[in-house]
Design a protein around this motif. Structure first.
Motif, PDB file in Angstrom:
ATOM      1  N   LEU A 146       0.826  -1.209   0.000  1.00  0.00           N
ATOM      2  CA  LEU A 146       0.000   0.000   0.000  1.00  0.00           C
ATOM      3  C   LEU A 146       0.861   1.261   0.000  1.00  0.00           C
ATOM      4  CD1 LEU A 146      -2.727  -1.122   2.574  1.00  0.00           C
ATOM      5  CD2 LEU A 146      -3.041  -0.819   0.111  1.00  0.00           C
ATOM      6  N   PHE A 147       1.955   1.225   0.744  1.00  0.00           N
ATOM      7  CA  PHE A 147       2.891   2.355   0.797  1.00  0.00           C
ATOM      8  C   PHE A 147       3.471   2.616  -0.589  1.00  0.00           C
ATOM      9  CE2 PHE A 147       7.210   4.062   1.689  1.00  0.00           C
ATOM     10  CZ  PHE A 147       6.858   5.196   2.394  1.00  0.00           C
ATOM     11  N   CYS A 148       3.877   1.566  -1.268  1.00  0.00           N
ATOM     12  CA  CYS A 148       4.414   1.704  -2.632  1.00  0.00           C
ATOM     13  C   CYS A 148       3.341   2.220  -3.591  1.00  0.00           C
ATOM     14  CB  CYS A 148       4.959   0.361  -3.119  1.00  0.00           C
ATOM     15  SG  CYS A 148       6.412  -0.227  -2.214  1.00  0.00           S
ATOM     16  N   THR A 149       2.106   1.743  -3.418  1.00  0.00           N
ATOM     17  CA  THR A 149       1.004   2.179  -4.271  1.00  0.00           C
ATOM     18  C   THR A 149       0.766   3.682  -4.142  1.00  0.00           C
ATOM     19  OG1 THR A 149      -0.064   0.011  -4.093  1.00  0.00           O
ATOM     20  CG2 THR A 149      -1.449   1.846  -4.801  1.00  0.00           C
ATOM     21  N   PHE A 150       0.904   4.205  -2.928  1.00  0.00           N
ATOM     22  CA  PHE A 150       0.729   5.635  -2.700  1.00  0.00           C
ATOM     23  C   PHE A 150       1.723   6.445  -3.533  1.00  0.00           C
ATOM     24  CE2 PHE A 150       2.073   9.426  -0.261  1.00  0.00           C
ATOM     25  CZ  PHE A 150       0.880  10.140  -0.272  1.00  0.00           C
ATOM     26  N   TRP A 151       2.988   6.043  -3.531  1.00  0.00           N
ATOM     27  CA  TRP A 151       3.999   6.792  -4.276  1.00  0.00           C
ATOM     28  C   TRP A 151       3.840   6.596  -5.776  1.00  0.00           C
ATOM     29  CZ3 TRP A 151       5.952  10.491  -1.658  1.00  0.00           C
ATOM     30  CH2 TRP A 151       6.131  10.355  -0.273  1.00  0.00           C
ATOM     31  N   ILE A 152       3.366   5.438  -6.196  1.00  0.00           N
ATOM     32  CA  ILE A 152       3.084   5.223  -7.616  1.00  0.00           C
ATOM     33  C   ILE A 152       1.954   6.149  -8.072  1.00  0.00           C
ATOM     34  CG2 ILE A 152       2.176   3.557  -9.284  1.00  0.00           C
ATOM     35  CD1 ILE A 152       3.654   1.378  -7.668  1.00  0.00           C
TER      36      ILE A 152
END
Length: 425
Positions: free
Chosen positions: A333-339
């Motif tokens: 989810l953290f990676c999805t936010f930055w994507i």
């Protein structure tokens, strides 16, 4: 309808003006910023019926609330009070970004001039702090990385408020001087971000990656190589040799330094708590140190210097280990936010709008600044991180369309045809 753009602009200006003084004088500035902006979001929803603009905020609140319940019901590594405090801490850096993304404040020419003056004042003050004796500097701002980060954020702010003119004449000189002054902080993290900032501001041009000549390919490969080289000393010290000679790696060195212990233990926590992690206030967060988490005893690291109940100053010394609290699901989810943020910046650079190149550059510098800082720091959840996220939200709001706040205020009074046209834009 109530106009909130001016309130957002005021918070933005005041936050950057107090970025350095708040370290000692207003230690709760980050929580105060989050509370004020959260209140503005509530007012916007209640009076302007803007609930849909904050969909991302409701999703993140829902995720954090799920983790809070999960922590209390299934994990029990800390008290409910500590879990609630960590719920606030982990949520607060997302609030400024989302509120600025939703309200889309427009900075006037006068406000941009004020912000450039604030950036220069912050840069001068930070440079002086880096030049005075270390004991005095620590008494004023606690740690050398704070004036270093202030110089980086001041340079980004000055570039953003200058638009595409930031690459020419006096503006370019001022920005380069700010960035170079930050090198005095001697942090490898800063060196990496310094290279990224120079690349995006003065080298990168839209479309250069689609038309990759051998020269540009070599330049593109050189940038990450330079970042790695700049940070290698600290990478080697903290994660490989621990300061030992390169030919005598001590296998017990992990027990001698708090940060590598936290990273190594964090990996174990992730593996042992699939898929949702160990829960809030359990590991590598401020709340897990202030109300000491039983997880540290479970993994036998409570006697490591800086990680013990009596001296827990290195428990939240880096942000990434705290992701073990959220497990592999939380990391995704953290990676999805930055994507998602990267996709907004992509829309900006494709729009060919005024200052789109500078907006794109500043956005990516902020992303890299936060991600690099998080390796060995907690700036993301501190006041400087809040300022960075406000600026990032302001930049990304330009990808949401060109509908101005003033137009949206008058929208109910337009004709149906004009309403449809404005909505499409």
């Amino acid at each position: 309808m109530i106009r909130l753009d001016k309130f957002c602009s005021a918070v933005f200006i005041i936050a950057f003006a107090l970025m350095l003084p708040s370290v000692k004088l207003l230690g709760f500035a980050d929580e105060l910023i989050a509370a004020i902006l959260g209140a503005l979001a509530v007012v916007d929803c209640l009076f302007n019926r803007s609930w849909r603009r904050y969909t991302l905020l409701w999703i993140i609140i829902g995720i954090m609330t799920f983790y809070a319940a999960y922590s209390m019901v299934f994990m029990n590594y800390n008290t409910p009070a500590a879990i609630f405090v960590d719920w606030i801490i982990e949520l607060k850096p997302f609030v400024p970004f989302i509120v600025f993304l939703a309200i889309r404040p427009q900075l006037s020419a006068g406000q941009k001039q004020i912000l450039r003056i604030i950036a220069i004042i912050n840069a001068v003050a930070s440079t002086i702090l880096l030049l005075i004796p270390g004991v005095v500097m620590r008494a004023l701002v606690v740690h050398v990385y704070i004036p270093g980060n202030a110089l980086m954020l001041s340079a980004i702010l000055y570039a953003y408020t200058s638009g595409d003119a930031c690459r020419t004449g006096r503006n370019a000189i001022v920005i380069v001087l700010m960035l170079c002054a930050g090198l005095l902080c001697t942090r490898s993290k800063y060196y990496g971000t310094f290279i990224v900032a120079l690349y995006f501001l003065f080298i990168y041009t839209p479309g250069m990656l689609r038309h990759m000549s051998p020269r540009r390919l070599a330049l593109f490969i050189t940038v990450p190589a330079l970042i790695l080289a700049a940070a290698w000393g600290k990478i080697d010290y903290y994660f490989i040799s621990g300061g030992q000679p390169s030919n005598s790696l001590d296998p017990e060195v992990l027990e001698s330094f708090a940060r590598p212990v936290m990273y190594a233990t964090g990996a174990l926590v992730l593996i042992h708590h699939i898929p949702f992690g160990s829960g809030l206030a359990s590991f590598a967060s401020w709340a897990s140190a202030s109300s000491y988490s039983s997880l540290y005893h479970k993994y036998g690291i409570s006697n490591v210097y800086g990680l013990s109940p009596s001296n827990s100053s290195f428990v939240c010394d880096a942000f990434y280990p705290s992701l073990a609290q959220f497990g592999f699901v939380g990391i995704a989810l953290f990676c999805t936010f930055w994507i998602y943020i990267a996709s907004l910046l992509k829309k900006i650079i494709r729009s060919n709008s005024e200052s789109c190149r500078t907006d794109f550059a500043c956005g990516w510098i902020i992303i890299c600044f936060i991600l690099i800082e998080s390796v060995a720091g907690n700036t993301f959840v501190q006041t400087q991180g809040m300022c960075a996220m406000m600026l990032l939200g302001l930049i990304c709001s330009k990808a949401q369309g060109k509908l101005s706040v003033e137009t949206s205020v008058n929208l109910p009074h337009q004709t149906d045809g004009k309403q449809r046209l404005l909505k499409r834009n």
